[in-house]
Enzyme design. Structure first.
Site, mmCIF file in Angstrom:
data_model
loop_
_atom_site.group_PDB
_atom_site.id
_atom_site.type_symbol
_atom_site.label_atom_id
_atom_site.label_comp_id
_atom_site.label_asym_id
_atom_site.label_seq_id
_atom_site.Cartn_x
_atom_site.Cartn_y
_atom_site.Cartn_z
ATOM 1 N N GLU A 54 28.478 49.823 34.449
ATOM 2 C CA GLU A 54 27.549 49.213 33.502
ATOM 3 C C GLU A 54 28.362 48.715 32.305
ATOM 4 O OE1 GLU A 54 24.429 47.521 32.394
ATOM 5 O OE2 GLU A 54 25.317 48.814 30.873
ATOM 6 N N CYS A 85 33.642 43.193 38.434
ATOM 7 C CA CYS A 85 32.195 43.257 38.189
ATOM 8 C C CYS A 85 31.906 43.573 36.714
ATOM 9 C CB CYS A 85 31.566 44.253 39.152
ATOM 10 S SG CYS A 85 29.832 43.928 39.391
ATOM 11 N N HIS A 178 33.492 43.690 44.493
ATOM 12 C CA HIS A 178 34.126 45.013 44.603
ATOM 13 C C HIS A 178 35.050 45.083 45.824
ATOM 14 C CE1 HIS A 178 31.442 47.146 41.692
ATOM 15 N NE2 HIS A 178 30.683 46.106 41.967
ATOM 16 N N GLU A 180 37.276 47.271 46.220
ATOM 17 C CA GLU A 180 37.590 48.693 46.439
ATOM 18 C C GLU A 180 36.615 49.356 47.406
ATOM 19 O OE1 GLU A 180 36.095 47.421 43.916
ATOM 20 O OE2 GLU A 180 34.522 48.751 43.198
HETATM 21 N N1 GLN Z 1 25.238 44.252 36.233
HETATM 22 C C1 GLN Z 1 26.217 45.202 35.776
HETATM 23 C C2 GLN Z 1 26.532 44.962 34.292
HETATM 24 O O1 GLN Z 1 26.058 44.033 33.706
HETATM 25 C C3 GLN Z 1 27.477 45.094 36.592
HETATM 26 C C4 GLN Z 1 27.231 45.548 38.005
HETATM 27 C C5 GLN Z 1 28.450 46.146 38.666
HETATM 28 O O2 GLN Z 1 29.466 46.419 38.046
HETATM 29 N N2 GLN Z 1 28.311 46.431 39.958
HETATM 30 O O3 GLN Z 1 27.252 45.731 33.717
#
Ligand code: GLN
Length: 202
Positions: A54, A85, A178, A180
């Site tokens: 997050e 991400c 991702h 990983e």
């Molecule tokens: N939507 C998430 C964010 O805004 C990121 C999602 C993820 O890392 N899988 O932090």
């Protein structure tokens, strides 16, 4: 001097998110992987992965533990950093629709959060990444962002349906997905080579 005797060490920011999968993947690449939660650990690594999770929480914790300033400094001095991400969001200069969201602002790009839409929260796809050759990379997208704009010195390494999902700006790598969570080690291997090249210059 002491550094020369230390094995090449790739750090994984371990404040929140899926850092364990990155640690395991790096170990499978045959490289020494180190969880990073403290300033001292951040000083000791030769490169750093910021995992998915997050983005607001990761950034808040970076600030709480006083890691944000040192991380900016080390990245600006050439240490390789790879954000996946949420990590990509944290590294971006601009987050569309969230101008107040704190971020590192290292990577000269704008990103959109949760950009693939709510209906398709998560999906897996074979993603062509010319730098990695054949076959395409197996990529897992989870509430993924994408890059909406790139600035100077940013190279686009992969796009999906016209959306930019992997970029590099010198020592900085940012990906929406991702790697990983798959068996494909090539993108981590690519990052490890960036870290190796950086370490050689030290
Ligand atoms: N939507 C998430 C964010 O805004 C990121 C999602 C993820 O890392 N899988 O932090």
């Amino acid at each position: 001097m002491e550094r020369e005797h230390k094995p090449l060490t790739v750090g994984v920011l371990a404040l929140q998110g899926d850092f364990e999968a990155h640690l395991r993947t790096l170990q499978r690449c045959g490289v020494h992987a180190q969880e990073v939660r403290t300033i001292q650990q951040l000083q000791e690594v030769d490169g750093l992965i910021i995992p998915g999770g997050e983005s607001t929480t990761i950034m808040k914790l970076l600030q709480r533990y006083g890691l944000d300033t040192l991380l900016r400094q080390r990245a600006e001095q050439g240490m390789p950093v790879y954000g996946t991400c949420a990590g990509l969001i944290v590294m971006a200069r601009e987050i569309e629709g969230y101008p107040q969201q704190p971020r590192l602002g290292l990577l000269n790009v704008a990103v959109a959060r949760n950009a693939f839409g709510r209906q398709v929260d998560s999906f897996e796809i074979d993603l062509p990444v010319p730098k990695l050759g054949e076959p395409p990379l197996r990529a897992v997208f989870i509430r993924a962002p994408y890059v909406t704009r790139v600035g100077e010195n940013v190279e686009v390494l992969a796009s999906l349906n016209g959306k930019i999902v992997l970029v590099q700006q010198k020592n900085l790598l940012g990906g929406a997905f991702h790697p990983e969570l798959t068996e494909d080690l090539r993108l981590h291997g690519y990052f490890v080579e960036m870290v190796r090249a950086y370490r050689k210059q030290q």
